[in-house]
Design an enzyme around this catalytic site. Structure first.
Site, PDB file in Angstrom:
ATOM      1  N   HIS A 135       0.816  -1.211   0.000  1.00 63.00           N
ATOM      2  CA  HIS A 135       0.000   0.000   0.000  1.00 63.00           C
ATOM      3  C   HIS A 135       0.853   1.267   0.000  1.00 63.00           C
ATOM      4  CE1 HIS A 135      -3.503   2.433   1.797  1.00 63.00           C
ATOM      5  NE2 HIS A 135      -3.930   1.968   0.642  1.00 63.00           N
ATOM      6  N   LYS A 180       3.196   4.521  -0.929  1.00 59.68           N
ATOM      7  CA  LYS A 180       3.205   5.544  -1.981  1.00 59.68           C
ATOM      8  C   LYS A 180       4.467   6.372  -1.832  1.00 59.68           C
ATOM      9  CE  LYS A 180      -1.484   4.910  -1.441  1.00 59.68           C
ATOM     10  NZ  LYS A 180      -2.161   4.213  -0.334  1.00 59.68           N
ATOM     11  N   ASP A 216      16.391  11.637  -8.168  1.00 55.36           N
ATOM     12  CA  ASP A 216      17.817  11.949  -7.982  1.00 55.36           C
ATOM     13  C   ASP A 216      18.266  11.775  -6.534  1.00 55.36           C
ATOM     14  OD1 ASP A 216      18.007  12.442 -10.662  1.00 55.36           O
ATOM     15  OD2 ASP A 216      18.320  14.602 -10.498  1.00 55.36           O
ATOM     16  N   HIS A 243      -9.471  10.933   2.126  1.00 60.81           N
ATOM     17  CA  HIS A 243      -8.486   9.891   1.867  1.00 60.81           C
ATOM     18  C   HIS A 243      -7.168  10.158   2.587  1.00 60.81           C
ATOM     19  CE1 HIS A 243      -5.895   7.143  -0.603  1.00 60.81           C
ATOM     20  NE2 HIS A 243      -6.983   6.406  -0.564  1.00 60.81           N
ATOM     21  N   LYS A 263      -4.407  10.417   5.435  1.00 59.05           N
ATOM     22  CA  LYS A 263      -4.068   9.618   6.619  1.00 59.05           C
ATOM     23  C   LYS A 263      -3.099  10.454   7.468  1.00 59.05           C
ATOM     24  CE  LYS A 263      -4.304   6.559   2.878  1.00 59.05           C
ATOM     25  NZ  LYS A 263      -5.687   6.243   2.856  1.00 59.05           N
ATOM     26  N   ASP A 291      -0.339  16.966  20.156  1.00 59.00           N
ATOM     27  CA  ASP A 291       0.216  17.989  21.050  1.00 59.00           C
ATOM     28  C   ASP A 291       0.726  19.218  20.309  1.00 59.00           C
ATOM     29  OD1 ASP A 291      -0.372  16.302  23.125  1.00 59.00           O
ATOM     30  OD2 ASP A 291       1.693  15.661  23.488  1.00 59.00           O
TER      31      ASP A 291
END
Length: 533
Positions: free
Chosen positions: A183, A185, A190, A426, A428, A433
């Site tokens: 999952h 991404k 470079d 979508h 996450k 704090d």
């Protein structure tokens, strides 16, 4: 024969066909003794500087090799433009790792940019989870036919063609393995700049889709964190679970013909480009990344960063279900909270440990708020059923619950150009704090904990934490229902409170509930373990 009888005959034939297909493919297996040429990230120390390494150096302090520079990418259009700008400026390497690359305008533009970079001599390594790649073998093999390009599929299914449901159905003999997906991404250029976060590659992630777009967040990074992310990519790339596309595809096309087919596909997209689809300024007042690259310096927030990544071996069914570096890291962050926690997760199904941590936090007077999708905005109704089982318990322990409302245009944080489309959460994220920010690919659910490999960053930056908290409080929470128990009710009963310019609207039944559809989803959920959601 009556219409009902004909329908029954068709249904029986369909079932028999599925069973026959399953039997015919039960012996299908992945190739053995696959040749995987090991390769690793390239550094400017050994291979010289590039324009991007020079820009990264100019954007960071010269006297601290342990610091990282970061910039949030809340706008979908700018998030795509940033990837395109980096790909166009690449001088040595591009490493891309994605759960899904859609066959749409954004997917074609992205892959074509990789091919153009390779034509300039840039080494391109593309790693894709195989689940959503059904039917794309020839096209990916065409890209891989380009000199300087390698394409590998992670944890592939032996069944190569068809939609996801049929591929999974025909792989039930190997379900314990194929249920585990990559999952992650990650996009690295470079070894100087990296983009990670929640977005896959597809129109819906960049504000270019109808009828729905995803509200998401990425982060652009430079410095030490990029070198650590490159090491994570190398581990996945050289894993036994990564199969060169050529080992999975039987084709008689010559490389030149395969590349020509890929070019025809990639250039055949109509519509706006990434540059045309973006806003001049995002909600944080930032301009496009490409313009800053051209100026020779990118404005970045300096911070220390911890890279969290599950091991590639999590994809094998021999691994322990508790082996989740990213989930453990996020739960430890939540457990450390002293004043407040704000979590956004499109799919939220707490397990026992998470519930215990949230209960202990609220008992210490820590303010805990969770934002997730409502029934109307979720794209995974089965997951919503799993989440709904915990709403009463979460409210009882003092957690503030918010669910995205339907019927509003995707805000600028999702799409620079309004499509009048439904906004689906979508992103996450977790803010703790007013100092710590967690961002990555992991949902707060059982699948991310037990079945998927995930990647994320924990960033020590009050500035970035405040940016995210402010965006959520200004843009998303006013567009969300707040859940509560009905005041004074003899029996506990949920209510959904929608903000209003005059008086809040209170719903005593779940908004947008379609009882007929919900009955079917609820019935199906009885036979699906929460570990699979």
């Amino acid at each position: 024969m009556s219409a009902q009888s004909k329908h029954m005959v068709r249904l029986i034939a369909l079932c028999l066909g599925i069973v026959l297909s399953a039997l015919l493919t039960a012996c299908a297996s992945l190739p053995a003794d696959v040749m995987r040429q090991p390769s690793h990230s390239l550094t400017d120390d050994a291979h010289g500087a590039t324009r991007l390494t020079d820009v990264a150096d100019a954007s960071l302090p010269a006297d601290d090799d342990n610091i990282s520079g970061l910039r949030l990418l809340p706008d979908g259009g700018q998030a795509l433009e940033a990837r395109m700008a980096l790909a166009h400026a690449a001088g040595r390497t591009i490493d891309a790792q994605y759960y899904q690359i859609a066959n749409d305008a954004s997917g074609r533009e992205f892959l074509h940019a990789l091919a153009r970079a390779a034509d300039r001599g840039v080494r391109v390594r593309l790693l894709i989870d195989d689940l959503h790649a059904g039917g794309e073998d020839d096209l990916l093999a065409g890209l891989a036919a380009t000199p300087n390009v390698e394409v590998r599929m992670f944890n592939p299914l032996a069944v190569r063609g068809g939609a996801v449901p049929s591929r999974v159905l025909l792989s039930l003999n190997d379900f314990s393995r194929v249920n585990r997906r990559m999952h992650n991404k990650l996009f690295i250029v470079d070894n100087a700049f990296a983009i990670s976060g929640g977005r896959n590659i597809g129109d819906a992630y960049f504000g270019r889709s109808q009828p729905a777009n995803f509200i998401d967040m990425d982060v652009l990074a430079a410095g030490k964190v990029v070198r650590e992310q490159s090491a994570v990519f190398d581990a996945y790339w050289n894993s036994e679970h990564a199969y060169p596309i050529q080992s999975l595809v039987s084709t008689e096309r010559l490389p030149q013909a395969a590349r020509a087919q890929f070019d025809a596909w990639a250039q055949g997209s109509a519509g706006t480009t990434a540059v045309q689809a973006m806003a001049e300024r995002d909600l944080l007042g930032q301009g496009p990344v490409g313009a800053q690259l051209a100026s020779g310096r990118i404005d970045l927030h300096l911070a220390t960063v911890r890279v969290m990544a599950d091991a590639p071996m999590k994809a094998t069914h021999e691994q322990s279900l508790a082996d989740s570096t990213v989930m453990n890291g996020n739960l430890e962050l939540l457990q450390s909270a002293r004043s407040d926690v704000l979590v956004t997760s499109p799919y939220f199904i707490p397990d026992t440990r998470m519930l215990d941590i949230l209960q202990a936090s609220t008992a210490r007077k820590v303010r805990v708020a969770v934002l997730t999708n409502s029934l109307a905005t979720t794209d995974e109704p089965l997951v919503h059923v799993g989440y709904s089982r915990y709403r009463d318990e979460l409210l009882d322990m003092g957690v503030a619950l918010y669910e995205m409302m339907p019927g509003v245009d995707a805000p600028q944080a999702t799409a620079a150009v309004s499509h009048g489309s439904l906004g689906r959460l979508h992103a996450k994220l977790a803010v703790v704090d007013h100092r710590w920010l967690s961002i990555g690919s992991m949902n707060m659910d059982r699948r991310s904990a037990h079945s998927n490999t995930e990647m994320g960053l924990v960033i020590d930056s009050p500035e970035l934490a405040m940016q995210v908290a402010t965006l959520l409080q200004r843009e998303q929470l006013p567009r969300s229902y707040q859940l509560r128990m009905q005041p004074g009710a003899a029996r506990p009963k949920l209510q959904w409170v929608a903000p209003s310019t005059t008086q809040p609207l209170v719903f005593s039944a779940e908004p947008s509930r379609n009882w007929r559809r919900q009955l079917g989803v609820s019935f199906t959920s009885m036979f699906v373990s929460e570990q699979l959601l």
